[in-house]
Design a protein around this motif. Sequence first.
Motif, mmCIF file in Angstrom:
data_model
loop_
_atom_site.group_PDB
_atom_site.id
_atom_site.type_symbol
_atom_site.label_atom_id
_atom_site.label_comp_id
_atom_site.label_asym_id
_atom_site.label_seq_id
_atom_site.Cartn_x
_atom_site.Cartn_y
_atom_site.Cartn_z
ATOM 1 N N PRO A 194 0.939 -1.228 -0.107
ATOM 2 C CA PRO A 194 0.202 0.055 0.022
ATOM 3 C C PRO A 194 0.958 1.193 -0.012
ATOM 4 O O PRO A 194 1.780 1.195 0.673
ATOM 5 C CB PRO A 194 -0.688 -0.176 1.455
ATOM 6 N N ILE A 195 0.403 2.286 -0.502
ATOM 7 C CA ILE A 195 1.072 3.725 -0.705
ATOM 8 C C ILE A 195 1.393 3.916 0.730
ATOM 9 O O ILE A 195 0.784 3.694 1.634
ATOM 10 C CB ILE A 195 0.141 4.723 -1.297
ATOM 11 N N GLY A 196 2.718 4.508 0.874
ATOM 12 C CA GLY A 196 3.031 5.113 2.033
ATOM 13 C C GLY A 196 3.624 4.048 3.159
ATOM 14 O O GLY A 196 4.062 4.517 4.257
ATOM 15 N N LEU A 197 3.651 2.752 2.998
ATOM 16 C CA LEU A 197 3.960 2.071 3.818
ATOM 17 C C LEU A 197 5.305 1.308 3.404
ATOM 18 O O LEU A 197 5.133 0.633 2.416
ATOM 19 C CB LEU A 197 2.718 0.794 4.247
ATOM 20 N N ASP A 198 6.303 1.477 4.230
ATOM 21 C CA ASP A 198 7.531 0.959 3.674
ATOM 22 C C ASP A 198 7.969 -0.166 4.655
ATOM 23 O O ASP A 198 8.206 -0.269 5.832
ATOM 24 C CB ASP A 198 8.576 2.143 3.937
ATOM 25 N N ALA A 199 7.982 -1.404 3.799
ATOM 26 C CA ALA A 199 7.980 -2.646 4.547
ATOM 27 C C ALA A 199 9.285 -3.054 4.381
ATOM 28 O O ALA A 199 9.966 -3.518 3.285
ATOM 29 C CB ALA A 199 6.890 -3.714 3.825
ATOM 30 N N ALA A 200 10.026 -3.087 5.605
ATOM 31 C CA ALA A 200 11.633 -3.780 5.477
ATOM 32 C C ALA A 200 11.273 -5.075 5.627
ATOM 33 O O ALA A 200 10.213 -5.684 5.909
ATOM 34 C CB ALA A 200 12.257 -3.176 6.646
ATOM 35 N N PRO A 201 12.420 -5.783 4.839
ATOM 36 C CA PRO A 201 12.276 -7.264 5.070
ATOM 37 C C PRO A 201 11.858 -7.913 6.213
ATOM 38 O O PRO A 201 12.126 -7.576 7.224
ATOM 39 C CB PRO A 201 13.715 -7.877 4.555
ATOM 40 N N ASN A 202 10.961 -8.874 6.072
ATOM 41 C CA ASN A 202 10.292 -9.510 7.119
ATOM 42 C C ASN A 202 9.626 -9.014 8.120
ATOM 43 O O ASN A 202 9.173 -9.671 9.275
ATOM 44 C CB ASN A 202 11.336 -10.569 7.714
ATOM 45 N N GLU A 203 9.146 -7.743 8.211
ATOM 46 C CA GLU A 203 8.418 -7.213 8.666
ATOM 47 C C GLU A 203 6.986 -7.165 8.696
ATOM 48 O O GLU A 203 6.631 -7.481 7.694
ATOM 49 C CB GLU A 203 8.569 -5.492 8.880
ATOM 50 N N HIS A 204 6.204 -7.439 9.724
ATOM 51 C CA HIS A 204 4.999 -8.039 9.757
ATOM 52 C C HIS A 204 3.919 -6.677 9.385
ATOM 53 O O HIS A 204 4.002 -6.086 9.922
ATOM 54 C CB HIS A 204 4.213 -8.681 11.104
ATOM 55 N N CYS A 205 3.120 -6.978 8.329
ATOM 56 C CA CYS A 205 2.353 -6.046 7.740
ATOM 57 C C CYS A 205 0.964 -6.585 7.625
ATOM 58 O O CYS A 205 0.720 -7.830 7.288
ATOM 59 C CB CYS A 205 2.849 -5.514 6.560
ATOM 60 N N ASP A 234 -14.063 -0.463 5.424
ATOM 61 C CA ASP A 234 -14.989 -0.521 6.639
ATOM 62 C C ASP A 234 -14.311 -1.608 7.597
ATOM 63 O O ASP A 234 -15.128 -1.843 8.586
ATOM 64 C CB ASP A 234 -16.398 -0.829 6.237
ATOM 65 N N ALA A 235 -13.198 -1.999 7.378
ATOM 66 C CA ALA A 235 -12.677 -3.143 8.264
ATOM 67 C C ALA A 235 -13.280 -4.226 8.878
ATOM 68 O O ALA A 235 -13.404 -4.821 9.893
ATOM 69 C CB ALA A 235 -12.242 -2.096 9.681
ATOM 70 N N ASP A 236 -13.946 -4.755 7.695
ATOM 71 C CA ASP A 236 -14.340 -6.221 7.944
ATOM 72 C C ASP A 236 -13.650 -7.227 6.924
ATOM 73 O O ASP A 236 -14.123 -8.359 7.066
ATOM 74 C CB ASP A 236 -15.857 -6.141 7.514
ATOM 75 N N ARG A 237 -12.564 -6.808 6.677
ATOM 76 C CA ARG A 237 -11.356 -7.899 5.899
ATOM 77 C C ARG A 237 -10.144 -7.456 6.170
ATOM 78 O O ARG A 237 -9.713 -6.327 6.130
ATOM 79 C CB ARG A 237 -11.990 -8.139 4.580
ATOM 80 N N ILE A 238 -9.216 -8.323 6.007
ATOM 81 C CA ILE A 238 -7.887 -8.001 6.374
ATOM 82 C C ILE A 238 -7.021 -8.798 5.295
ATOM 83 O O ILE A 238 -7.115 -10.141 5.233
ATOM 84 C CB ILE A 238 -7.595 -7.997 7.810
ATOM 85 N N MET A 239 -5.721 -8.605 5.021
ATOM 86 C CA MET A 239 -4.961 -9.086 4.289
ATOM 87 C C MET A 239 -3.361 -9.016 4.983
ATOM 88 O O MET A 239 -3.098 -7.519 5.515
ATOM 89 C CB MET A 239 -4.541 -8.614 2.850
ATOM 90 N N PHE A 240 -2.690 -9.994 5.128
ATOM 91 C CA PHE A 240 -1.559 -9.949 5.885
ATOM 92 C C PHE A 240 -0.384 -9.946 4.610
ATOM 93 O O PHE A 240 -0.435 -10.461 3.526
ATOM 94 C CB PHE A 240 -1.009 -10.970 6.827
ATOM 95 N N PHE A 241 0.682 -9.257 4.900
ATOM 96 C CA PHE A 241 1.766 -9.235 3.834
ATOM 97 C C PHE A 241 3.119 -8.795 4.481
ATOM 98 O O PHE A 241 3.293 -8.382 5.421
ATOM 99 C CB PHE A 241 1.613 -8.363 2.445
ATOM 100 N N TYR A 242 4.259 -9.347 3.842
ATOM 101 C CA TYR A 242 5.352 -8.948 4.132
ATOM 102 C C TYR A 242 6.719 -9.177 2.922
ATOM 103 O O TYR A 242 6.042 -9.240 1.826
ATOM 104 C CB TYR A 242 6.221 -9.959 5.164
ATOM 105 N N ASN A 243 7.538 -8.187 3.008
ATOM 106 C CA ASN A 243 8.568 -8.314 2.164
ATOM 107 C C ASN A 243 9.642 -9.355 2.236
ATOM 108 O O ASN A 243 10.248 -9.194 3.430
ATOM 109 C CB ASN A 243 9.274 -6.774 2.268
ATOM 110 N N ASN A 244 9.788 -10.059 1.516
ATOM 111 C CA ASN A 244 10.992 -11.245 1.637
ATOM 112 C C ASN A 244 12.117 -10.818 1.137
ATOM 113 O O ASN A 244 13.095 -11.791 1.253
ATOM 114 C CB ASN A 244 10.331 -12.580 0.751
#
Length: 567
Positions: free
Chosen positions: A271-282, A288-298
């Motif tokens: 997502p824009i503006g979120l800088d994911a360093a390797p292996n950080e949990h995001c 409306d906050a009824d669904r969620i996706m998890f991701f990370y930078n490998n």
Amino acid sequence: MASSEVEPAKTILLTSVANTIERFPLREGSFSYGTAGFRTLWERLPSVVNRMGILAALRSRAKGGQGVGAVVTASHNPIFDNGVKLVDPDGGMLSPAWEGYATRLANASQYDVLLTVSDIIEREHIDLSTVGKVFIARDTRPSGEILVDGLLEGAKAVGAHVEDLGVLTTPQLHYAVRYSNLNSKSSSLQGYMENIVTAFRKLVELNPKGSDVKIDPIKVDCANGVGAIHLKHLAEMLSPLAEYRIYNDGTEGVLNEGCGAEHVKSLQVYPIGLDAAPNEHCCSLDGDADRIMFFYNNGETSGHAEGDGFKLLDGDRMASLLAGFIHNFVLEAELDKELSMTVIQTAYANGNSTSYLTGQLKLQVMCTSTGVKYLHAKALEHDIGVYFEANGHGTVLFSDKALQLILAGVESNPDPDSSKKARSFHILLQLSDLLNQAVGDAFSDMLAVQIALLYRGWSYIDWINCYSDLPNRLAKVRVRDRSIVKTTDAERRCVSPPGLQDVIDRMVKEVSKGRAFVRPSGTEDIVRVYAEAETNKLVDELSNGVIAAVFEIAGGVDGKQTHKSSK
Ligand code: 16G
Ligand code: MG
């Protein structure tokens, strides 16, 4: 009410309805109450929302005055859209029988509204001496405030007592409705927050590794939506036990623009503006906050700058993590003979997630049509129903029987440290509190995933290593009339137009681990084509073949691939 009083009461009600709908005239018709309620450009909605206020109040009166909810939101849609969805007294989606009334009312001329209301009163045997109760909430869209006025007026016109709960996440409204009718928990926002915070804290304490643990901080993209407001509060309540770093909180960016669960799932980019360093949990919530996706930078570079190293953990991953986690405690509590446990997925679930659930975890898996209401209904048929759509909607439901057995286990084993079995009862009880029993909830899902990872000592890498997704493709095809595409067998087979399924069957048979299906979207004027296969090359061939078949047989106008799951 005596029959002689019925007609005057009805006349008064219809007069009041006539007055309110006059203030919110229907400009144009063709609305349909779909899986997400009504959703479209907000300017089209004032009359619809006003009528949904009327319907919510009627529904409440038909249910003996139990509280009913109405939420004004368009979830992951662009900011200039909005929508409205009704919530039944149990906190679940509006009963399908009433969806027809919703569509009828939304499209009715002023005069037909009165006829429809009168018809609903007769058919549903509504006792006009009952008083209705309607809870209202909205997301952060600027149009929400204006639309809520009409909703409020509509509900009041039908004699409901209205409680405007303000800006809430969709699951918070579902929760408020459910517990206002159950009286077993506080239905207030504070009650909602305290409930999940307490369960989370207790689960950390019950962790076999001891309570002196470090929970990985998590970066949360809030899609510039309502989730940000309430996550800030939740984060304060959970500090310093757990740390939530909030991105896209709505102070600068635009709702759902370049961010949010739908964005990361369909484009497989950060997502824009979120800088994911390797292996950080995001993770990313939707609007409306009824669904969620998890991701990370490998940490790997692929030459695809926007999505370099991007690894997604979707609803299928949540299903496998939480089902395995909970099943383990069901076994340890020796409840497996007494309680039926099932995982509910849709046709979009990756084939390898299903194989993992059935093969590795030895769990029963069932498939339903797309849409939370179908999964939720199926989950309710089991003692423990784990349901997740690949797109991140879902939760885990515990039946009354399951809760009674778990509670009895806790009461007869008050000290969780006395045995593994004792601890399992306590853990299951807290999980049933943490996981929203009304509807899928990004907050409670996020906290449950954190707990499962904590207990297992897993990072996102361990989690993703449970199985590897089969390469898959999701495409959209615009056809002249998508209503000609009809499906059966939980949308896995196409029965119309004739001949399309035969062609798909022939193509699938040629491909190792091939699977494909076609279904009309419930939210867009398109047909969706899903394909998966053992390799990227094979899945591309299969997907293109099916798209071509849809074009030819179902009258395609244009088509494009919207999502690649394997880069
Ligand atoms: C709605 C549904 C979601 C479903 C999606 C399918 C709810 C709360 N939301 O967003 O469950 O996955 O529609 O969309 O039920 P589609 O029919 O356009 O593919
Ligand atoms: Mg949503």
